[in-house]
Design a protein around this motif. Structure first.
Motif, PDB file in Angstrom:
ATOM      1  N   GLY A 123       0.836  -1.211   0.000  1.00 42.90           N
ATOM      2  CA  GLY A 123       0.000   0.000   0.000  1.00 42.90           C
ATOM      3  C   GLY A 123       0.865   1.252   0.000  1.00 42.90           C
ATOM      4  O   GLY A 123       2.104   1.180   0.019  1.00 42.90           O
ATOM      5  N   GLN A 124       0.200   2.386  -0.029  1.00 45.06           N
ATOM      6  CA  GLN A 124       0.941   3.665  -0.029  1.00 45.06           C
ATOM      7  C   GLN A 124       1.700   3.832   1.286  1.00 45.06           C
ATOM      8  O   GLN A 124       1.210   3.443   2.344  1.00 45.06           O
ATOM      9  CB  GLN A 124      -0.025   4.845  -0.182  1.00 45.06           C
ATOM     10  CG  GLN A 124      -0.611   5.021  -1.569  1.00 45.06           C
ATOM     11  CD  GLN A 124      -1.582   6.186  -1.611  1.00 45.06           C
ATOM     12  OE1 GLN A 124      -2.382   6.351  -0.702  1.00 45.06           O
ATOM     13  NE2 GLN A 124      -1.501   7.000  -2.659  1.00 45.06           N
ATOM     14  N   SER A 204     -12.000  11.544   5.115  1.00 45.35           N
ATOM     15  CA  SER A 204     -11.053  10.469   5.395  1.00 45.35           C
ATOM     16  C   SER A 204     -10.832  10.351   6.900  1.00 45.35           C
ATOM     17  O   SER A 204     -10.314  11.270   7.533  1.00 45.35           O
ATOM     18  CB  SER A 204      -9.728  10.790   4.689  1.00 45.35           C
ATOM     19  OG  SER A 204      -8.807   9.756   4.869  1.00 45.35           O
ATOM     20  N   VAL A 205     -11.274   9.264   7.475  1.00 47.32           N
ATOM     21  CA  VAL A 205     -11.138   9.020   8.918  1.00 47.32           C
ATOM     22  C   VAL A 205     -11.303   7.519   9.131  1.00 47.32           C
ATOM     23  O   VAL A 205     -11.991   6.858   8.340  1.00 47.32           O
ATOM     24  CB  VAL A 205     -12.212   9.816   9.720  1.00 47.32           C
ATOM     25  CG1 VAL A 205     -13.618   9.373   9.342  1.00 47.32           C
ATOM     26  CG2 VAL A 205     -11.982   9.739  11.215  1.00 47.32           C
ATOM     27  N   ASN A 206     -10.647   6.963  10.146  1.00 41.71           N
ATOM     28  CA  ASN A 206     -10.803   5.530  10.433  1.00 41.71           C
ATOM     29  C   ASN A 206     -12.075   5.334  11.258  1.00 41.71           C
ATOM     30  O   ASN A 206     -12.068   5.453  12.490  1.00 41.71           O
ATOM     31  CB  ASN A 206      -9.588   4.998  11.188  1.00 41.71           C
ATOM     32  CG  ASN A 206      -9.694   3.492  11.408  1.00 41.71           C
ATOM     33  OD1 ASN A 206     -10.775   2.904  11.201  1.00 41.71           O
ATOM     34  ND2 ASN A 206      -8.608   2.874  11.823  1.00 41.71           N
ATOM     35  N   ARG A 237     -12.859   7.835   1.973  1.00 44.06           N
ATOM     36  CA  ARG A 237     -11.601   7.275   1.478  1.00 44.06           C
ATOM     37  C   ARG A 237     -10.633   7.161   2.653  1.00 44.06           C
ATOM     38  O   ARG A 237     -10.546   8.107   3.465  1.00 44.06           O
ATOM     39  CB  ARG A 237     -10.959   8.188   0.423  1.00 44.06           C
ATOM     40  CG  ARG A 237     -11.742   8.300  -0.883  1.00 44.06           C
ATOM     41  CD  ARG A 237     -11.543   7.072  -1.752  1.00 44.06           C
ATOM     42  NE  ARG A 237     -12.273   7.206  -3.021  1.00 44.06           N
ATOM     43  CZ  ARG A 237     -13.557   6.885  -3.180  1.00 44.06           C
ATOM     44  NH1 ARG A 237     -14.256   6.427  -2.141  1.00 44.06           N
ATOM     45  NH2 ARG A 237     -14.170   7.017  -4.345  1.00 44.06           N
ATOM     46  N   TYR A 238      -9.917   6.032   2.779  1.00 41.72           N
ATOM     47  CA  TYR A 238      -8.950   5.896   3.874  1.00 41.72           C
ATOM     48  C   TYR A 238      -7.859   4.932   3.447  1.00 41.72           C
ATOM     49  O   TYR A 238      -8.103   3.739   3.287  1.00 41.72           O
ATOM     50  CB  TYR A 238      -9.626   5.381   5.156  1.00 41.72           C
ATOM     51  CG  TYR A 238      -8.784   5.580   6.395  1.00 41.72           C
ATOM     52  CD1 TYR A 238      -8.201   4.514   7.064  1.00 41.72           C
ATOM     53  CD2 TYR A 238      -8.559   6.856   6.894  1.00 41.72           C
ATOM     54  CE1 TYR A 238      -7.420   4.708   8.202  1.00 41.72           C
ATOM     55  CE2 TYR A 238      -7.781   7.073   8.036  1.00 41.72           C
ATOM     56  CZ  TYR A 238      -7.214   5.991   8.677  1.00 41.72           C
ATOM     57  OH  TYR A 238      -6.442   6.206   9.796  1.00 41.72           O
ATOM     58  N   ALA A 239      -6.667   5.467   3.235  1.00 42.49           N
ATOM     59  CA  ALA A 239      -5.572   4.628   2.718  1.00 42.49           C
ATOM     60  C   ALA A 239      -4.826   3.933   3.858  1.00 42.49           C
ATOM     61  O   ALA A 239      -4.016   3.056   3.632  1.00 42.49           O
ATOM     62  CB  ALA A 239      -4.597   5.511   1.931  1.00 42.49           C
ATOM     63  N   GLY A 240      -5.087   4.432   5.113  1.00 44.98           N
ATOM     64  CA  GLY A 240      -4.369   3.843   6.235  1.00 44.98           C
ATOM     65  C   GLY A 240      -2.931   4.338   6.292  1.00 44.98           C
ATOM     66  O   GLY A 240      -2.118   3.843   7.063  1.00 44.98           O
ATOM     67  N   GLY A 244      -0.687   9.212   2.229  1.00 50.98           N
ATOM     68  CA  GLY A 244      -1.596   8.907   1.108  1.00 50.98           C
ATOM     69  C   GLY A 244      -2.904   9.667   1.230  1.00 50.98           C
ATOM     70  O   GLY A 244      -3.381  10.293   0.274  1.00 50.98           O
ATOM     71  N   ASP A 245      -3.479   9.682   2.438  1.00 51.38           N
ATOM     72  CA  ASP A 245      -4.766  10.376   2.637  1.00 51.38           C
ATOM     73  C   ASP A 245      -4.585  11.881   2.526  1.00 51.38           C
ATOM     74  O   ASP A 245      -5.433  12.580   1.976  1.00 51.38           O
ATOM     75  CB  ASP A 245      -5.345   9.991   4.007  1.00 51.38           C
ATOM     76  CG  ASP A 245      -5.844   8.545   4.030  1.00 51.38           C
ATOM     77  OD1 ASP A 245      -5.498   7.797   4.983  1.00 51.38           O
ATOM     78  OD2 ASP A 245      -6.548   8.154   3.068  1.00 51.38           O
ATOM     79  N   PHE A 246      -3.470  12.381   3.033  1.00 49.84           N
ATOM     80  CA  PHE A 246      -3.241  13.825   2.944  1.00 49.84           C
ATOM     81  C   PHE A 246      -3.013  14.245   1.492  1.00 49.84           C
ATOM     82  O   PHE A 246      -3.547  15.257   1.032  1.00 49.84           O
ATOM     83  CB  PHE A 246      -2.021  14.220   3.791  1.00 49.84           C
ATOM     84  CG  PHE A 246      -1.719  15.684   3.761  1.00 49.84           C
ATOM     85  CD1 PHE A 246      -0.769  16.193   2.883  1.00 49.84           C
ATOM     86  CD2 PHE A 246      -2.408  16.563   4.568  1.00 49.84           C
ATOM     87  CE1 PHE A 246      -0.506  17.547   2.819  1.00 49.84           C
ATOM     88  CE2 PHE A 246      -2.158  17.934   4.516  1.00 49.84           C
ATOM     89  CZ  PHE A 246      -1.193  18.419   3.631  1.00 49.84           C
TER      90      PHE A 246
END
Ligand code: FBP
Length: 393
Positions: A123-124, A204-206, A237-240, A244-246
């Motif tokens: 992943g990113q 974007s948030v967990n 959207r959430y890249a973890g 990536g999210d920023f």
């Protein structure tokens, strides 16, 4: 097409600032670090460098082989760099004083490998960096040289390791994005003068942490999830990986949040290595970054591995709340709300674009709403137009 290279941009920065050249030399080291780590990450699977080392770091997180490689490469890259007197790293308990750096005028704070949770799933991931001028004149730097607020950054940036490798930075001027041409090992300007776009974007948030949040935070995220905000449709959207999210929020608009939890109000993200450098870029790109009370750039760190802490203080006045980004009415509401229980205020770093000067509105519940047990209007830092609509203007 004759594209500007990263080194050429550094020298332009240097010329425009009539600078001595120290800063561009330091920035050049980060481009070297980026290329070395991009290669390490790409080869990790071949050389058995995926997975854990069996140890934990100062953040009490299980350390991955690539975390160690990233931090070692960081120290190697700055070892013979007389402009830098010290390195603070998310992976190291103490600061690293560079030999021969006594005369160095810069210190760097770095998250060598952000999003390391994505190592095993390709992943990113990223590297986040901030550059400060030291405060002490010379000699061995002290903690005071490292514990500086984000507003004193002279430059900040991040590297994104993904389908392509990008380096995004600002040296106080525009935010520029460069993409690595791996075939010749050179970064070329591909995203000049990035401005967070107005309009929809994503939130974007967990959300898996929802049960741990206070009611206000739940209300805000629920409003995004159910498209109840006046900010238009928002995809989740959430890249973890924070970088990536920023990065997506910077290019496509929207909002990124890592809220504090009732039992852990200071949240997870580190002020010096993650929030301050990204808040610097966010503001240079026309956005806002706050911990819910104040600009993240105004938070003065008290310890190296501090997470964005809970201020626990009421905005002294609605002007103060305004600085923290709340608009007129909600600033006053915020000031009122707060007097009923400072610790109720949620603290969650949020970033996003806003119409100049009005980043977001405070989810202050009016007395009528409170009587009816309803939360206030949802808070958001979102693309400009939405910010206007959220605060009812
Ligand atoms: P590190 O990988 O540098 O420790 O960063 C923390 C981080 O991985 C961020 O990149 C990411 O946004 C966040 O933690 C993910 O946390 P969670 O799994 O709790 O959502």
């Amino acid at each position: 097409m004759n594209r500007l290279t990263l080194s050429e941009q550094f020298f332009r920065d240097q010329a425009s600032a009539a600078a001595s050249g120290g800063l561009s030399t330091v920035l050049n080291r980060f481009s070297l670090l980026a290329r070395m780590l991009a290669s390490e990450i790409m080869r990790a699977g071949f050389v058995g460098k995926l997975g854990y080392t069996g140890t934990t770091n100062v953040q009490d997180e299980n350390v991955r082989a690539l975390d160690v490689i990233s931090n070692d490469t960081l120290l190697q890259v700055f070892e013979n760099m007389p402009m830098v007197c010290g390195v603070a790293s998310e992976e190291m308990e103490e600061v690293h004083i560079l030999p021969g750096g006594e005369s160095g005028k810069y210190i760097v704070s770095v998250d060598p490998l952000d999003g390391s949770g994505n190592v095993d799933v390709a992943g990113q991931m990223g590297t986040i960096f901030g550059i400060y001028r030291r405060r002490t004149m010379s000699g061995v730097p002290t903690l005071a040289d490292f514990l500086q607020p984000g507003r004193d950054l002279v430059a900040a940036g991040y590297v994104l390791y993904g389908p392509c490798t990008m380096l995004i930075y600002s040296a106080g001027g525009p935010v520029n994005g460069f993409t690595l041409d791996r075939s010749i090992g050179t970064f070329f300007l591909t995203h000049p003068n990035i401005q967070i776009p107005e309009g929809e974007g994503s939130y974007s948030v967990n959300e898996a942490n929802e049960s741990k949040w206070d009611d206000k935070t739940k209300a805000v995220v629920r409003a995004f999830r159910t498209q109840q905000t006046k900010c238009g449709k928002r995809a989740a959207r959430y890249a973890g990986a924070l970088v990536g999210d920023f990065h997506r929020t910077l290019l496509k608009g929207g909002i990124y949040m890592y809220p504090g939890e009732v039992k852990k109000p200071e949240g997870k993200l580190r002020l010096l290595y993650e929030n301050a450098p990204l808040a610097f870029l966010c503001e240079k790109a026309g956005g806002a970054a706050t911990d819910g009370r104040q600009r993240i750039l105004d938070i003065v760190p008290t310890k190296l591995h501090e997470r964005t802490r809970q201020q626990g203080r009421r905005p002294r006045s609605w002007r103060d709340a305004r600085v923290a980004g709340a608009s007129g009415a909600s600033a006053r509401a915020a000031a009122r709300t707060d007097s009923e229980g400072a610790d109720r205020a949620d603290h969650w770093p949020i970033t996003g674009r806003s119409a100049r000067g009005r980043p977001w509105c405070w989810p202050a519940a009016s007395s009528r709403q409170r009587a009816a047990g309803r939360a206030g209007s949802p808070a958001c830092t979102c693309a400009g137009s939405a910010a206007r609509c959220c605060s009812g203007r």
